[in-house]
Design a protein around this motif. Sequence first.
Motif, mmCIF file in Angstrom:
data_model
loop_
_atom_site.group_PDB
_atom_site.id
_atom_site.type_symbol
_atom_site.label_atom_id
_atom_site.label_comp_id
_atom_site.label_asym_id
_atom_site.label_seq_id
_atom_site.Cartn_x
_atom_site.Cartn_y
_atom_site.Cartn_z
ATOM 1 N N THR A 19 -24.380 8.408 -9.784
ATOM 2 C CA THR A 19 -24.033 9.691 -9.186
ATOM 3 C C THR A 19 -22.788 9.543 -8.331
ATOM 4 O OG1 THR A 19 -24.926 11.571 -7.918
ATOM 5 C CG2 THR A 19 -25.515 9.369 -7.154
ATOM 6 N N ALA A 22 -19.432 15.799 -5.948
ATOM 7 C CA ALA A 22 -18.623 16.776 -6.683
ATOM 8 C C ALA A 22 -17.181 16.643 -6.226
ATOM 9 C CB ALA A 22 -19.146 18.180 -6.410
ATOM 10 N N GLY A 97 -31.017 14.990 -0.547
ATOM 11 C CA GLY A 97 -29.704 15.401 -0.061
ATOM 12 C C GLY A 97 -29.153 14.397 0.922
ATOM 13 N N LEU A 117 -29.478 21.601 -2.269
ATOM 14 C CA LEU A 117 -28.777 20.350 -2.573
ATOM 15 C C LEU A 117 -27.413 20.663 -3.176
ATOM 16 C CD1 LEU A 117 -31.749 18.321 -4.075
ATOM 17 C CD2 LEU A 117 -30.820 18.206 -1.756
ATOM 18 N N THR A 118 -26.460 19.804 -2.905
ATOM 19 C CA THR A 118 -25.098 20.024 -3.379
ATOM 20 C C THR A 118 -24.937 19.573 -4.825
ATOM 21 O OG1 THR A 118 -24.395 17.870 -2.569
ATOM 22 C CG2 THR A 118 -24.141 19.724 -1.054
ATOM 23 N N GLU A 119 -23.898 20.085 -5.455
ATOM 24 C CA GLU A 119 -23.557 19.639 -6.805
ATOM 25 C C GLU A 119 -23.060 18.203 -6.747
ATOM 26 O OE1 GLU A 119 -20.798 21.906 -9.132
ATOM 27 O OE2 GLU A 119 -21.832 23.777 -8.688
ATOM 28 N N ARG A 120 -23.279 17.498 -7.859
ATOM 29 C CA ARG A 120 -22.825 16.134 -7.995
ATOM 30 C C ARG A 120 -22.299 15.915 -9.413
ATOM 31 N NH1 ARG A 120 -27.318 17.145 -6.462
ATOM 32 N NH2 ARG A 120 -28.607 16.035 -7.917
ATOM 33 N N ARG A 140 -20.836 18.531 -13.689
ATOM 34 C CA ARG A 140 -21.417 19.393 -12.647
ATOM 35 C C ARG A 140 -22.921 19.403 -12.844
ATOM 36 N NH1 ARG A 140 -19.857 25.145 -12.771
ATOM 37 N NH2 ARG A 140 -20.792 25.149 -10.692
ATOM 38 N N LYS A 142 -26.792 19.867 -10.727
ATOM 39 C CA LYS A 142 -27.479 20.279 -9.504
ATOM 40 C C LYS A 142 -28.982 20.188 -9.749
ATOM 41 C CE LYS A 142 -27.191 23.527 -5.803
ATOM 42 N NZ LYS A 142 -26.441 24.571 -5.188
ATOM 43 N N THR A 143 -29.710 19.712 -8.749
ATOM 44 C CA THR A 143 -31.155 19.583 -8.890
ATOM 45 C C THR A 143 -31.772 20.960 -9.087
ATOM 46 O OG1 THR A 143 -31.176 17.597 -7.521
ATOM 47 C CG2 THR A 143 -33.280 18.759 -7.796
ATOM 48 N N LEU A 163 -32.488 18.198 -13.605
ATOM 49 C CA LEU A 163 -31.154 18.558 -13.148
ATOM 50 C C LEU A 163 -30.515 19.549 -14.108
ATOM 51 C CD1 LEU A 163 -30.315 14.857 -12.539
ATOM 52 C CD2 LEU A 163 -30.630 16.521 -10.729
#
Length: 184
Positions: A19, A22, A97, A117-120, A140, A142-143, A163
């Motif tokens: 991971t 973003a 997070g 939670l933020t995008e990763r 992109r 996101k959970t 995800l």
Amino acid sequence: MNSKNVASGRPNVGGAIFTAPAGTADVPTDALTPLSASFVELGYASEEGIANAIETETNAVNAWGGDEVLNEVTSRNETFSFKLIETSVATLKEVFGAENVTENADGTVVLHNARGLTERIHVYEILMGAGQVKRIVVPRVKTAELGEIVYNGADPVGYELTLAALPDSNGNTAYEYIAQISGE
């Protein structure tokens, strides 16, 4: 037909699930270039590995008489799911997070709350057999769902994640790169 094209998916020796935040600039564009230090390995996953689901909905149009004359995709969703079974700071940050996990002299503190939670960015590295490696890049992610965390004496503590793969600026939710790494 070629039996060499039949493969199982095993984790890469140096890790399989990575991971990065973003916006990380050095997103891989091939199967073999080493990942940059921006990508953190998330540890062991359960033996079920990684599941990739693609769901589509369509709108079928029938002509008079019953013949289907048009079928258009009206929605498409792609998800990746797996269960992390290593409880590390990296895993906890992925699950809860980064802003909810801190380390101090006494250990690690994890906050449980409703913060989104933020995008990763995710990268999955898979040994395919026949001397091939596959790298799946999800630019992109996101959970979408966190499964039950079970504590018992028989199974490892696991963090099951589903995800959502979101479209990037090109409309793509994932990129697959496959390369030959040996002459098998």
